[in-house]
Design a protein around this motif. Structure first.
Motif, PDB file in Angstrom:
ATOM      1  N   LEU A 194       0.822  -1.211   0.000  1.00 55.79           N
ATOM      2  CA  LEU A 194       0.000   0.000   0.000  1.00 55.79           C
ATOM      3  C   LEU A 194       0.857   1.264   0.000  1.00 55.79           C
ATOM      4  N   VAL A 195       1.918   1.263   0.772  1.00 52.88           N
ATOM      5  CA  VAL A 195       2.762   2.460   0.851  1.00 52.88           C
ATOM      6  C   VAL A 195       3.489   2.719  -0.470  1.00 52.88           C
ATOM      7  N   VAL A 196       4.090   1.698  -1.066  1.00 53.78           N
ATOM      8  CA  VAL A 196       4.848   1.945  -2.294  1.00 53.78           C
ATOM      9  C   VAL A 196       3.935   2.242  -3.480  1.00 53.78           C
ATOM     10  N   VAL A 197       2.765   1.619  -3.536  1.00 58.78           N
ATOM     11  CA  VAL A 197       1.822   1.948  -4.607  1.00 58.78           C
ATOM     12  C   VAL A 197       1.278   3.360  -4.401  1.00 58.78           C
ATOM     13  N   GLY A 198       1.046   3.737  -3.164  1.00 64.14           N
ATOM     14  CA  GLY A 198       0.612   5.106  -2.885  1.00 64.14           C
ATOM     15  C   GLY A 198       1.660   6.131  -3.299  1.00 64.14           C
ATOM     16  N   CYS A 199       2.919   5.844  -3.018  1.00 64.77           N
ATOM     17  CA  CYS A 199       3.991   6.758  -3.442  1.00 64.77           C
ATOM     18  C   CYS A 199       4.094   6.830  -4.958  1.00 64.77           C
ATOM     19  N   LEU A 200       3.862   5.707  -5.605  1.00 66.33           N
ATOM     20  CA  LEU A 200       3.883   5.708  -7.064  1.00 66.33           C
ATOM     21  C   LEU A 200       2.739   6.537  -7.634  1.00 66.33           C
ATOM     22  N   LEU A 201       1.571   6.468  -7.022  1.00 61.12           N
ATOM     23  CA  LEU A 201       0.432   7.257  -7.505  1.00 61.12           C
ATOM     24  C   LEU A 201       0.634   8.755  -7.277  1.00 61.12           C
ATOM     25  N   VAL A 202       1.385   9.115  -6.234  1.00 60.43           N
ATOM     26  CA  VAL A 202       1.655  10.531  -5.983  1.00 60.43           C
ATOM     27  C   VAL A 202       2.598  11.091  -7.042  1.00 60.43           C
ATOM     28  N   GLN A 203       3.621  10.315  -7.404  1.00 58.78           N
ATOM     29  CA  GLN A 203       4.589  10.787  -8.396  1.00 58.78           C
ATOM     30  C   GLN A 203       4.886   9.658  -9.385  1.00 58.78           C
ATOM     31  N   PRO A 204       4.007   9.452 -10.368  1.00 55.42           N
ATOM     32  CA  PRO A 204       4.170   8.316 -11.288  1.00 55.42           C
ATOM     33  C   PRO A 204       5.179   8.588 -12.404  1.00 55.42           C
ATOM     34  N   THR A 205       6.121   7.666 -12.547  1.00 53.58           N
ATOM     35  CA  THR A 205       7.041   7.654 -13.686  1.00 53.58           C
ATOM     36  C   THR A 205       7.235   6.200 -14.104  1.00 53.58           C
ATOM     37  N   VAL A 206       7.758   5.990 -15.283  1.00 54.80           N
ATOM     38  CA  VAL A 206       7.978   4.630 -15.771  1.00 54.80           C
ATOM     39  C   VAL A 206       9.046   3.922 -14.942  1.00 54.80           C
TER      40      VAL A 206
END
Length: 120
Positions: free
Chosen positions: A52-64
């Motif tokens: 949940l934490v790493v997917v949340g961080c990815l959604l905040v700042q998404p890059t490839v």
């Protein structure tokens, strides 16, 4: 609301949910009495909370590049968490740590020599 704002808000929600899962795992460490129940709480909550934490961080700042990192993190976390919790549980059992009364221990029925407990 555009997709960037929605992704940012959803990412924040995922990070908070992951933190809550970690908090419940910490509560389980305090409340549970034997190592086997503690391992169950931490092993399960650790995997879900980390995802949940790493997917949340990815959604905040998404890059490839970050997406590839998150996929790698998830696979490594789930693999090492399962192996680590099983290793700790096995070492606890082999060193003679007893479960709380009221729990059934299936492994205690058999001896390594093949004799059951009743025949000894």
């Amino acid at each position: 609301m555009d997709i960037t704002t929605f992704s940012f808000v959803l990412g924040q929600v995922f990070v908070v949910l992951g933190a809550l899962v970690f908090a419940t795992a910490a509560l389980g460490l305090v409340r549970f009495t034997d190592p086997f129940m503690r391992i169950s709480a931490v092993g399960t909550a650790g995997g879900l909370g980390m995802i949940l934490v790493v997917v949340g961080c990815l959604l905040v700042q998404p890059t490839v590049v970050d997406t590839l990192k998150v996929i790698l993190i998830i696979f490594m976390q789930l693999g090492t968490s399962a192996i680590g919790t099983m290793a700790i549980a096995r070492s606890s059992y082999l060193t003679g740590v007893r479960m709380d009364p009221g729990y059934f221990d299936e492994l205690d029925e058999d001896d390594v020599t093949g004799e059951s407990v009743e025949t000894r």
